[in-house]
Design a protein around this motif. Structure first.
Motif, mmCIF file in Angstrom:
data_model
loop_
_atom_site.group_PDB
_atom_site.id
_atom_site.type_symbol
_atom_site.label_atom_id
_atom_site.label_comp_id
_atom_site.label_asym_id
_atom_site.label_seq_id
_atom_site.Cartn_x
_atom_site.Cartn_y
_atom_site.Cartn_z
ATOM 1 N N PRO A 8 -0.030 8.034 -4.848
ATOM 2 C CA PRO A 8 1.039 7.736 -4.137
ATOM 3 C C PRO A 8 1.569 6.301 -3.643
ATOM 4 O O PRO A 8 2.646 6.068 -3.611
ATOM 5 C CB PRO A 8 0.596 8.475 -2.749
ATOM 6 C CG PRO A 8 -0.488 9.562 -2.961
ATOM 7 C CD PRO A 8 -1.127 8.588 -4.188
ATOM 8 N N VAL A 9 0.445 5.427 -3.761
ATOM 9 C CA VAL A 9 0.850 4.136 -3.616
ATOM 10 C C VAL A 9 1.382 3.506 -4.799
ATOM 11 O O VAL A 9 2.292 2.568 -4.919
ATOM 12 C CB VAL A 9 -0.202 3.352 -3.021
ATOM 13 C CG1 VAL A 9 0.032 1.760 -2.909
ATOM 14 C CG2 VAL A 9 -0.687 3.828 -1.443
ATOM 15 N N GLN A 35 5.091 4.828 -6.021
ATOM 16 C CA GLN A 35 6.418 4.348 -5.353
ATOM 17 C C GLN A 35 6.851 3.208 -6.121
ATOM 18 O O GLN A 35 8.067 2.822 -5.664
ATOM 19 C CB GLN A 35 6.011 4.325 -4.029
ATOM 20 C CG GLN A 35 5.061 3.237 -3.717
ATOM 21 C CD GLN A 35 4.657 2.945 -2.222
ATOM 22 O OE1 GLN A 35 5.742 3.721 -1.348
ATOM 23 N NE2 GLN A 35 3.670 2.364 -1.867
ATOM 24 N N HIS A 60 6.359 8.300 -2.824
ATOM 25 C CA HIS A 60 5.446 7.926 -2.221
ATOM 26 C C HIS A 60 5.039 9.598 -1.632
ATOM 27 O O HIS A 60 3.742 10.170 -1.636
ATOM 28 C CB HIS A 60 5.608 7.087 -1.101
ATOM 29 C CG HIS A 60 4.432 6.737 -0.251
ATOM 30 N ND1 HIS A 60 3.197 6.497 -0.685
ATOM 31 C CD2 HIS A 60 4.400 6.722 1.225
ATOM 32 C CE1 HIS A 60 2.297 6.451 0.375
ATOM 33 N NE2 HIS A 60 3.024 6.824 1.744
ATOM 34 N N HIS A 119 7.460 -0.060 0.057
ATOM 35 C CA HIS A 119 6.124 0.164 -0.723
ATOM 36 C C HIS A 119 4.956 0.138 0.416
ATOM 37 O O HIS A 119 4.130 -0.773 0.263
ATOM 38 C CB HIS A 119 5.879 -1.031 -1.801
ATOM 39 C CG HIS A 119 6.745 -0.960 -2.607
ATOM 40 N ND1 HIS A 119 7.325 -1.823 -3.472
ATOM 41 C CD2 HIS A 119 7.523 0.268 -3.183
ATOM 42 C CE1 HIS A 119 8.283 -1.456 -4.378
ATOM 43 N NE2 HIS A 119 8.353 -0.105 -4.164
ATOM 44 N N THR A 155 1.959 2.333 2.955
ATOM 45 C CA THR A 155 0.951 3.279 2.429
ATOM 46 C C THR A 155 0.695 4.495 3.577
ATOM 47 O O THR A 155 -0.286 5.053 3.326
ATOM 48 C CB THR A 155 -0.443 2.600 2.381
ATOM 49 O OG1 THR A 155 -0.718 2.032 4.104
ATOM 50 C CG2 THR A 155 -0.376 1.040 1.719
ATOM 51 N N SER A 174 -0.950 -1.701 -6.032
ATOM 52 C CA SER A 174 -1.631 -0.334 -6.079
ATOM 53 C C SER A 174 -3.045 -0.231 -5.740
ATOM 54 O O SER A 174 -3.724 0.664 -6.138
ATOM 55 C CB SER A 174 -1.437 0.190 -7.156
ATOM 56 O OG SER A 174 -1.924 -0.261 -8.170
#
Lengths: 487, 236
Positions: free
Chosen positions: A67-68, A71, A82, A177, A179, B99
């Motif tokens: 998911p991070v 995105q 996300h 971006h 979390t 990430s």
């Protein structure tokens, strides 16, 4: 007729006009037009020239990173990716139903994003065309020109977007971006201070959103000859709808209608999307062409996004937006409106709905709860679908027993609109360019049609304002015979 | 603690046997480092803690303090060298902070911020390193290894298991798992091991908990890495 404009019979004998890059859209794409000696249009294509490769390079990565990581496809609506990825991974970690707090916090994040993205698109990218005219003075046809001529409108556009970004910041940790969502829930709730800060502004955000609907409605109704027909084509349309057929951006079942509004399918669990949708690859674009399997490639393509959603739902749950939806439906005369420029009107109705939902959520104490995570029986595969600002977004993953991703398939919103955008630019090319000398103003008509869909051509990069635009007319021998440029 | 030396013009007290790094940290003065950990014998390999003692370069984590010595650490020249070393560490591996679940908790990232690193400067190697996800509780992402050997020392000296080792030489040095298969699942490594908790970057990770800590509450969101020495001083 326009479908035939996809591929010319004898392209080697034609001149090529390229709009490269298309400006005031998200991402990078180009349009090529093949003309004969009488400037008659023989071929029009919207090419997506970026190659991203996310589906490949996330293979072998641990699922909780996804998911991070995904995105980063986009800087404008990263929240969509996300959350769509998080929803797919909820299935994989067995989180069949999130806690009320987690679901509401995700909704808040998503509706904040819907608000900021729609505001950005309408005020920053499209209002110059709509307020000044498609072939108005190119030096003023930008957000700076809007700020000079209509300072209050430009200011509201900036502040609406800022508010949406703040909603994202308090739910995801960053404006871009963050979390916030993790497989199975969320990693943070709101503090009382964060909630109260947003509550201070939400009432005039709702009021400004209502004004924005009025503004585009007025622009549309004042020139029905243009707004009801510009780039028009008929097509199927699709979106998810929520409980009782409500407009819902976060969760629901798939519903598709044909061009007359008749249901093609409804109540489809999106875990089974691949039984209903297939993607075609064409050699001239990096973007795939999805279609409904039941109707085939030629007749099964469709459009998504605000125009599809507002006409696909039964009703909108918030009062002001529902009132505006009814006005829109009445104006359309009870049958689906297909005019691309009606996207703007429906987009502002959605922005109003997003503002109203944010207001409701901010009065819900669940947002302050720390009960944020659930888990259950581990699965190997999951699909997450969400209505992103630009339309329906699919994320599909398979995970092995060691928790690594083995397969990913993403169908992003703009991909769903690929054929529809191509159709729109073909209609505009046929209507405005056919047999005429190409000018910057005429080429902007093509871009206006593309912008109506608010495409995110790469789902990543952002082209704002006066992008460099170079157009060349090249004769069959490759000699440049006429060129236009702006920088 | 009656003995002292001078560090960047400041008088630092030390006890017999203490290194420059230990004495500086106790006094609340931060010297950048990656392979040094107070619980382990110093290794002196990352060279980030290099200082000048009486004009000559040395690793402050291994050099014992001597009364009256004059030490330079926070100077433009030394920090420029530290920055270059940090940039080389970034390009040698695959450090994709956007990430990475250790972002905000990573000493390499925090050190890069501390040194004002704006870009990797050097060409990326983009090495092709597979992850080891074979263990049920722990993921090994070798892409981020900076060869500090803390896990090697922890597993050998504290856990008594010798699960990790550095193999190869020079630029080919790499972290390996001591099992015939090379897989962590085929060792007796557990989450309780000290080695599971000493990685300064994002190689040894507890599975299925990535991004559990929100932005704003991660280690280096709250304070820069340079404040860690102050925290040690305040604890005393």
């Amino acid at each position: 007729m326009t479908y035939q404009l996809e591929t010319a019979q004898h392209p080697e004998k034609l001149r090529r006009v390229a709009i490269d890059p298309v400006s005031r859209v998200e991402g990078h794409g180009k349009v090529t037009i093949l003309l004969d000696e009488q400037n008659k249009v023989h071929q029009v294509r919207l090419h997506i020239v970026e190659f991203r490769g996310f589906e490949k390079f996330i293979q072998g990565r641990p699922y909780w990173e996804v998911p991070v990581m995904v995105q980063r496809l986009c800087g404008i609506c990263p929240v969509s990716h996300h959350l769509a990825a998080s929803k797919a991974l909820d299935v994989i970690v067995g989180a069949k139903k999130l806690t009320p707090a987690a679901e509401k916090l995700r909704r808040l994040m998503h509706y904040g994003q819907m608000l900021q993205s729609h505001a950005l698109h309408f005020f920053h990218l499209c209002s110059p065309d709509l307020l000044f005219g498609f072939d108005s003075d190119v030096t003023k046809r930008n957000i700076v020109g809007v700020a000079a001529a209509h300072p209050e409108i430009a200011k509201r556009g900036v502040l609406l977007r800022r508010f949406g970004q703040e909603v994202i910041r308090v739910t995801a940790g960053k404006r871009v971006h963050g979390t916030g969502a993790v497989p199975g829930g969320m990693n943070k709730s709101l503090t009382i201070a964060e909630r109260d800060e947003l509550l201070k502004d939400i009432y005039h955000i709702v009021a400004w959103s209502r004004d924005a609907v009025r503004l585009i409605q007025k622009v549309h109704i004042q020139d029905p000859g243009l707004y009801n027909s510009f780039g028009i084509f008929r097509s199927n349309f699709m979106s998810i709808v929520g409980h009782n057929g409500d407009l819902d951006f976060y969760h629901g079942t798939l519903r598709a209608r044909d061009d007359n509004g008749k249901l093609i399918f409804d109540g489809v669990d999106y875990q089974e999307y691949d039984r209903y949708i297939e993607e075609e690859v064409k050699s001239w674009s990096y973007m795939k062409f999805p279609y409904f399997k039941s109707l085939g490639k030629e007749h099964g393509w469709y459009k998504v996004g605000p125009l599809a959603r507002v006409q696909n739902c039964n009703q909108i749950s918030t009062p002001f937006a529902e009132h505006e939806r009814k006005e829109f439906v009445d104006y359309a005369g009870g049958t689906p409106m297909h005019a691309p420029l009606a996207y703007h009107w429906t987009r502002m109705i959605e922005m109003l709905h997003a503002a109203e939902v944010i207001k409701e959520l901010l009065h819900d104490d669940d947002l302050l709860s720390d009960n944020l995570m659930v888990e259950g029986e581990r699965k190997m595969e999951g699909v997450g679908v969400i209505e992103a600002p630009r339309g329906t977004l699919f994320h599909h993953y398979r995970v092995d027993e060691n928790d690594l991703i083995t397969m990913a398939n993403l169908i992003v919103s703009t991909t769903n609109n690929n054929q529809a955008m191509n159709e729109a630019v073909r209609h505009v090319a046929k209507r405005y360019l056919h047999g005429r000398e190409v000018t910057e103003g005429l080429l902007n008509h093509i871009e206006v049609a593309i912008r109506a869909f608010d495409p995110c051509l790469s789902c990543a990069t952002h082209a704002l304002g006066k992008m460099p635009l170079a157009v060349e007319l090249v004769d069959p021998e490759g000699q440049v015979i006429h060129s236009l440029s702006r920088s | 603690m009656s003995q002292t030396f001078i560090l960047d013009g400041k008088t630092i007290s030390f006890a017999d046997g203490q290194t420059i790094m230990q004495a500086a940290t106790q006094a609340g003065v931060f010297i950048p480092h990656l392979c040094y950990h107070p619980d382990f014998k110093p290794h002196g390999s990352c060279k980030l803690c290099t200082v000048k003692v009486n004009g000559r370069q040395t690793a402050s984590c291994t050099m014992r303090a001597i009364a009256g010595m004059v030490v330079e650490s926070d100077t433009p020249e030394i920090n420029a060298e530290r920055l270059a070393l940090t940039q080389m560490l970034f390009v040698e591996g695959n450090h994709f902070c956007p990430s990475c679940e250790q972002s905000g908790n990573c000493q390499l990232q925090a050190t890069a911020y501390h040194l004002g690193m704006m870009s990797p400067h050097f060409d990326h190697f983009f090495p092709n390193r597979a992850v080891d996800a074979s263990h049920p509780d722990v993921l090994l992402d070798f892409n981020r290894c900076i060869l500090c050997s803390l896990c090697v020392r922890a597993s050998r000296d504290v856990d008594g298991k010798n699960v990790f080792a550095l193999s190869g030489r020079g630029i080919k040095t790499h972290l390996i798992v001591n099992a015939k298969s090379g897989q962590l699942a085929d060792t007796n490594f557990t989450l309780d091991d000290k080695a599971a908790h000493v990685c300064p970057v994002g190689v040894i990770l507890k599975k299925r908990r990535g991004f559990a800590v929100p932005i704003g509450e991660r280690t280096y969101d709250k304070q820069p890495i340079s404040a860690t020495a102050k925290a040690v001083a305040e604890e005393r």
